[in-house]
Design a protein around this motif. Sequence first.
Motif, short mmCIF file in Angstrom:
data_model
loop_
_atom_site.label_atom_id
_atom_site.label_comp_id
_atom_site.label_asym_id
_atom_site.label_seq_id
_atom_site.Cartn_x
_atom_site.Cartn_y
_atom_site.Cartn_z
N ASN A 135 0.83 -1.21 0.00
CA ASN A 135 0.00 0.00 0.00
C ASN A 135 0.86 1.25 0.00
O ASN A 135 0.55 2.24 -0.69
CB ASN A 135 -0.89 0.04 1.25
N GLU A 138 2.15 1.81 -3.38
CA GLU A 138 1.09 2.28 -4.28
C GLU A 138 0.72 3.74 -4.02
O GLU A 138 0.22 4.43 -4.90
CB GLU A 138 -0.14 1.37 -4.15
N LYS A 184 -8.74 2.76 -5.04
CA LYS A 184 -7.95 2.44 -6.25
C LYS A 184 -8.83 1.82 -7.33
O LYS A 184 -9.74 1.05 -7.01
CB LYS A 184 -6.84 1.44 -5.88
N GLY A 191 -7.24 -5.75 1.62
CA GLY A 191 -5.91 -5.83 2.25
C GLY A 191 -5.89 -5.49 3.73
O GLY A 191 -5.57 -6.35 4.56
MG LIG Z 1 -3.84 -2.87 -0.41
#
Ligand SMILES: [Mg+2]
Length: 225
Positions: A135, A138, A184, A191
């Motif tokens: 994460n 990202e 996203k 997650g």
């Molecule tokens: Mg994630």
Amino acid sequence: MNTIDTDNNDADISQQIRFVSHEIRNHLSVCDMYSQILKKHLVRDGYSNPAADNAIDCIQKALQIISMNVADLKSININKQSVLDFKSCVESAYEMAKAYIDDKNIETEIFIKNSAIIKIDENRLISCIVNIIKNAIEAIEIKGKISVFGEIKDNLAVLKIVNNGKPISQDKQGKIFDCGYTSKQCGSGYGLHICKKYLNSQNADLELVKSDKTETVFKITIPLV
Ligand SMILES: [Mg+2]
Ligand SMILES: Nc1ncnc2c1ncn2[C@@H]1O[C@H](COP(=O)(O)OP(=O)(O)OP(=O)(O)O)[C@@H](O)[C@H]1O
């Protein structure tokens, strides 16, 4: 009247899960077998390359984690707590997660001040740390920094994962652990929900400490044995 035959439907789904698990397992074994063969060849040919060794170790660890998740599908897998060293567990997760950096310009650092023995399901803990670092990666669009800090304090193993990417807006901070919440385009939003659930089931915890323009900080706490 249009009714749904729930029993038959459940039986179909269970059977489908068994079939899919079986197929995934078969191919996992192929990957596992070949990664072991590759390792043997490297040793036999005297080819010493720490990056290649590390990549093979990460692949094998990832295969174990997928295998554990496949077992979860059949609900036969409970937490397999083992006694392990906090520092080495965090270091292996850190190595695995770095694979997600790809071609972004991300500087990473890890500092584990001191270590202790913890009792937890190793694969699940690694999987949580990888999820959080993924994460963080990202959240960084082009360039940034990720830091992993660990220490033993007040009878707890404490791990902080920090990044300086795009922050989580104030109004969304209360939602990030909800099942399915994602900002996203290709995210599933599972997650963090799964991480928190797994950690809580082992008396550990995960929280968002802060997220603002300068940094986003997640913290995992695990009670010592
Ligand atoms: Mg994630
Ligand atoms: N380090 C972070 N920086 C900024 N936002 C974050 C960070 N970690 C989580 N988030 C926010 O929390 C949301 C939920 O994260 P979570 O990992 O649960 O799902 P996801 O990453 O969207 O999808 P996936 O299920 O594939 O992991 C993200 O979509 C993002 O908005």
